[in-house]
Scaffold this active site. Structure first.
Site, PDB file in Angstrom:
ATOM      1  N   TYR A   1       0.825  -1.328  -0.262  1.00 32.42           N
ATOM      2  CA  TYR A   1      -0.074   0.142   0.010  1.00 32.42           C
ATOM      3  C   TYR A   1       0.837   1.436   0.015  1.00 32.42           C
ATOM      4  O   TYR A   1       0.704   2.405  -0.538  1.00 32.42           O
ATOM      5  CB  TYR A   1      -1.039   0.020   1.259  1.00 32.42           C
ATOM      6  CG  TYR A   1      -2.339   0.745   0.883  1.00 32.42           C
ATOM      7  CD1 TYR A   1      -3.098   0.619  -0.045  1.00 32.42           C
ATOM      8  CD2 TYR A   1      -2.649   1.576   2.012  1.00 32.42           C
ATOM      9  CE1 TYR A   1      -4.125   1.499  -0.413  1.00 32.42           C
ATOM     10  CE2 TYR A   1      -3.673   2.442   1.766  1.00 32.42           C
ATOM     11  CZ  TYR A   1      -4.379   2.311   0.422  1.00 32.42           C
ATOM     12  OH  TYR A   1      -5.642   3.092   0.394  1.00 32.42           O
TER      13      TYR A   1
ATOM     14  N   LYS B   1      -3.379   8.301   3.039  1.00 29.00           N
ATOM     15  CA  LYS B   1      -4.496   7.963   3.726  1.00 29.00           C
ATOM     16  C   LYS B   1      -4.261   8.601   5.130  1.00 29.00           C
ATOM     17  O   LYS B   1      -5.200   9.103   6.003  1.00 29.00           O
ATOM     18  CB  LYS B   1      -4.923   6.771   3.765  1.00 29.00           C
ATOM     19  CG  LYS B   1      -5.473   6.125   2.508  1.00 29.00           C
ATOM     20  CD  LYS B   1      -6.462   6.974   1.917  1.00 29.00           C
ATOM     21  CE  LYS B   1      -7.157   6.066   0.615  1.00 29.00           C
ATOM     22  NZ  LYS B   1      -7.967   6.984  -0.011  1.00 29.00           N
TER      23      LYS B   1
END
Ligand code: NAD
Length: 261
Positions: free
Chosen positions: A154, A161
């Site tokens: 990720y 995020k």
């Protein structure tokens, strides 16, 4: 159900019928909301216009959030058409696929800045340009994914995020004074266009399905229902929240050894 009867709002981030933003749109429309949509470029226009029209939308605008002027123009158009609005759904993210596998250490400066601009800072610009139009009691939501723990591949998006979630809290502070709420939904993994760019995505879906508390993955309807709650008066006392909709996966410290196959 008419929780959003008489309410108007903008949906940013429908790419196709598998998009989380589409799951949200369907639930908001069923609850009586009138919706406007943005898309990016002609290729997506072909997919988004028929979807938006199927929910009776008359305002469908091209808006690439890399360009602040396009965000400004979007809200000018909405002001001309509607005057004020009640909510905005920000369901937008992008990173170069080549940096969504392997090591975070290799992240390039160019992709870091571009990913941050599109996936994080755009929410702040959307909040700034929508603020003058938002009615008291209005609400913004964005979409995030687990940023407090490390998820293989990720990488830069996890960092984006994390910043997006902190932006949500600061925006909730700033807009709270005007009676506007700002929240994020932290969704579990769902098979969408954006998620397919993450390395070993299939393993991620299977792992979450096997090890979440509910022993299943969430879907775009689950996210739509939670978005409906956050955007309606049912959540009038909720702001600055990172609300997990992930079948309880975030609560798992270690999978049950009997459940490892
Ligand atoms: P998706 O590919 O359907 O949606 C991503 C959207 O971002 C697309 O509509 C795309 O057009 C838009 N976008 C990309 N670059 C843009 C730009 N420059 N300007 C404007 N829009 C741009 O995928 P999705 O999974 O529905 O993603 C929506 C949001 O949900 C993203 O923020 C994503 O990170 C988040 N999310 C997804 C998952 C998942 O597993 N799918 C989980 C948690 C959070």
């Amino acid at each position: 159900m008419s929780l959003l009867h008489g309410k108007k709002g903008l949906i940013m981030g429908v790419a196709n019928e598998r998009s989380i933003a589409w799951g949200i749109s369907k639930k908001l429309s069923e609850a009586g909301a009138e919706l406007a949509f943005t898309y990016v470029g002609d290729a997506l226009k072909k997919r988004v216009v028929p979807l938006a029209q199927s929910l009776g939308s008359k305002i469908i605008l091209d808006c690439n959030v890399e360009d602040e002027k396009q965000i400004e123009d979007t809200f000018s158009d909405i002001k001309k058409n509607w005057g004020n609005i009640d909510f905005v759904v920000h369901s937008v993210a992008f990173s170069d696929k080549s940096e969504l596998s392997g090591e975070y250490l290799s992240t390039s400066r160019e992709n870091f800045l571009n990913s941050m601009l599109i996936s994080c800072f755009s929410f702040t610009e959307v909040a700034r340009h929508s603020a003058p139009l938002l009615n008291k009691g209005g609400s913004l939501i964005t979409l995030t994914y687990e940023s407090s723990k490390i998820i293989p591949n990720y990488n830069v998006m996890g960092v984006c995020k994390s910043a997006l979630e902190t932006s949500t809290k600061y925006l909730a502070r700033d807009l709270g004074k005007r009676g506007v709420r700002v929240n994020a939904i932290s969704a579990g993994p769902i098979k969408t266009l954006a998620a397919s760019a993450i390395g070993d995505a299939k393993f991620l879906y299977k792992w979450n399905e096997d090890h979440s508390l509910l022993k299943r993955n969430v879907n775009i309807e689950d996210i739509g229902n939670s978005a409906l709650y956050l955007l309606s008066d049912l959540a009038a006392g909720v702001t600055g929240e990172i609300h997990y909709v992930d079948a309880g996966y975030n609560k798992v410290g270690m999978p049950d050894p009997k459940n490892i196959v």
